[in-house]
Design an enzyme around this catalytic site. Structure first.
Site, PDB file in Angstrom:
ATOM      1  N   GLY A  46       2.530  -7.319   3.691  1.00 21.52           N
ATOM      2  CA  GLY A  46       3.153  -7.065   2.356  1.00 21.52           C
ATOM      3  C   GLY A  46       4.045  -5.955   2.094  1.00 21.52           C
ATOM      4  O   GLY A  46       3.896  -5.057   2.961  1.00 21.52           O
ATOM      5  N   GLN A  51       8.567   0.873  -2.030  1.00 22.85           N
ATOM      6  CA  GLN A  51       8.601   1.333  -0.714  1.00 22.85           C
ATOM      7  C   GLN A  51      10.065   1.211  -0.006  1.00 22.85           C
ATOM      8  O   GLN A  51      10.354   1.902   1.148  1.00 22.85           O
ATOM      9  CB  GLN A  51       7.589   0.463   0.415  1.00 22.85           C
ATOM     10  CG  GLN A  51       6.207   0.637  -0.093  1.00 22.85           C
ATOM     11  CD  GLN A  51       5.540  -0.442   0.758  1.00 22.85           C
ATOM     12  OE1 GLN A  51       5.351  -1.580   0.341  1.00 22.85           O
ATOM     13  NE2 GLN A  51       4.656   0.028   1.854  1.00 22.85           N
ATOM     14  N   CYS A  91      -0.806   0.593   5.478  1.00 29.12           N
ATOM     15  CA  CYS A  91       0.173   0.521   4.651  1.00 29.12           C
ATOM     16  C   CYS A  91       1.289   0.868   5.425  1.00 29.12           C
ATOM     17  O   CYS A  91       1.451   1.748   6.134  1.00 29.12           O
ATOM     18  CB  CYS A  91      -0.036   1.588   3.110  1.00 29.12           C
ATOM     19  SG  CYS A  91       1.457   1.621   2.420  1.00 29.12           S
ATOM     20  N   LEU A  92       2.491   0.224   5.281  1.00 33.30           N
ATOM     21  CA  LEU A  92       3.855   0.526   6.178  1.00 33.30           C
ATOM     22  C   LEU A  92       4.103   1.889   5.636  1.00 33.30           C
ATOM     23  O   LEU A  92       4.987   2.313   6.479  1.00 33.30           O
ATOM     24  CB  LEU A  92       4.833  -0.696   5.843  1.00 33.30           C
ATOM     25  CG  LEU A  92       4.227  -1.922   6.331  1.00 33.30           C
ATOM     26  CD1 LEU A  92       5.389  -3.244   6.000  1.00 33.30           C
ATOM     27  CD2 LEU A  92       4.196  -1.830   7.832  1.00 33.30           C
ATOM     28  N   HIS A 133      -3.055  -3.859  -3.822  1.00 32.52           N
ATOM     29  CA  HIS A 133      -2.486  -2.697  -3.093  1.00 32.52           C
ATOM     30  C   HIS A 133      -1.068  -2.561  -3.601  1.00 32.52           C
ATOM     31  O   HIS A 133      -0.424  -1.415  -3.632  1.00 32.52           O
ATOM     32  CB  HIS A 133      -2.825  -2.950  -1.601  1.00 32.52           C
ATOM     33  CG  HIS A 133      -2.092  -2.016  -0.802  1.00 32.52           C
ATOM     34  ND1 HIS A 133      -2.692  -1.270   0.057  1.00 32.52           N
ATOM     35  CD2 HIS A 133      -0.745  -1.962  -0.548  1.00 32.52           C
ATOM     36  CE1 HIS A 133      -1.898  -0.410   0.948  1.00 32.52           C
ATOM     37  NE2 HIS A 133      -0.745  -0.791   0.351  1.00 32.52           N
ATOM     38  N   GLU A 134      -0.500  -3.683  -3.381  1.00 26.97           N
ATOM     39  CA  GLU A 134       1.137  -3.928  -3.695  1.00 26.97           C
ATOM     40  C   GLU A 134       1.469  -3.417  -5.038  1.00 26.97           C
ATOM     41  O   GLU A 134       2.346  -2.785  -5.435  1.00 26.97           O
ATOM     42  CB  GLU A 134       1.777  -5.004  -3.338  1.00 26.97           C
ATOM     43  CG  GLU A 134       1.477  -5.653  -1.782  1.00 26.97           C
ATOM     44  CD  GLU A 134       1.909  -4.627  -0.900  1.00 26.97           C
ATOM     45  OE1 GLU A 134       2.789  -3.887  -1.082  1.00 26.97           O
ATOM     46  OE2 GLU A 134       1.358  -4.828   0.265  1.00 26.97           O
ATOM     47  N   HIS A 137       1.579   0.250  -5.542  1.00 25.88           N
ATOM     48  CA  HIS A 137       2.837   0.809  -5.056  1.00 25.88           C
ATOM     49  C   HIS A 137       3.935   0.802  -6.496  1.00 25.88           C
ATOM     50  O   HIS A 137       4.494   1.716  -6.717  1.00 25.88           O
ATOM     51  CB  HIS A 137       3.625   0.009  -4.141  1.00 25.88           C
ATOM     52  CG  HIS A 137       3.074   0.328  -2.705  1.00 25.88           C
ATOM     53  ND1 HIS A 137       3.198   1.503  -2.086  1.00 25.88           N
ATOM     54  CD2 HIS A 137       2.450  -0.583  -1.977  1.00 25.88           C
ATOM     55  CE1 HIS A 137       2.835   1.517  -1.125  1.00 25.88           C
ATOM     56  NE2 HIS A 137       2.118   0.289  -0.677  1.00 25.88           N
TER      57      HIS A 137
HETATM   58 NI    NI Z   1       1.317  -0.334   1.081  1.00 22.23          NI
END
Ligand code: NI
Length: 168
Positions: A46, A51, A91-92, A133-134, A137
């Site tokens: 995701g 991000q 998380c990236l 989660h997304e 962000h």
């Molecule tokens: Ni993330």
């Protein structure tokens, strides 16, 4: 297509609140393509536009292993939440760190697709957790915000050390 740079914690730009997407045009479609490419290359399941430093309410996701399940969520809203599902998240933007985060188990959500059409669905399992989660962000929030300050300090030190060794 282009690979985009993913912002990493504690970059303050990750704290920006995303604005709604209003133009469903070729530029948006290109951005979605670039985000999928960036997410697959990372690799991740995701990616929120926050991000990649574009502060609009856009999320791409693919929970499959063979990249056959592309999903796009634009201007998402959670209508209701039910139950609790605490699971390990990564998380990236916080590479190499995994920890437990409390989430709702089932959610009812609505969002627009890439053509601007509204969709509404009840979601559960990994899809529900990943969307929560997304969506955090887009709100300027990261999963590490759910952890203790002591843990966050350790994470910042670890990521800082890794960044230094990467550029050395
Ligand atoms: Ni993330």
């Amino acid at each position: 297509m282009a690979l985009l740079t993913i912002l990493e914690y504690p970059d303050p730009r990750l704290r920006t609140k995303a604005r709604p997407v209003t133009a469903f045009d070729a530029e948006l479609r290109q951005r979605i393509e670039d985000m999928f490419e960036t997410m697959y290359a990372a690799p991740g399941i995701g990616l929120a536009a926050s991000q990649i430093d574009w502060h609009h309410q856009l999320i791409v996701m693919d929970l499959t292993e063979d990249r056959s399940g592309r999903q796009v969520f634009i201007n998402p809203e959670i209508l209701s939440k039910e139950g609790s599902a605490a699971g390990e998240e990564g998380c990236l933007s916080v590479p190499g760190i995994y920890d437990d985060v409390p989430r709702a188990e089932r959610i009812s959500a609505r969002w627009q697709d890439a053509d601007g059409q509204w969709q509404q669905q009840s979601l559960d399992g990994l899809l529900a957790v990943c969307l929560q989660h997304e969506m955090d962000h887009l709100d300027g929030k990261l999963f590490v915000d759910y952890l203790s300050e002591l843990k966050r300090q350790r994470i910042r030190k670890k990521l800082d050390k890794e960044r230094r060794s990467r550029t050395a």
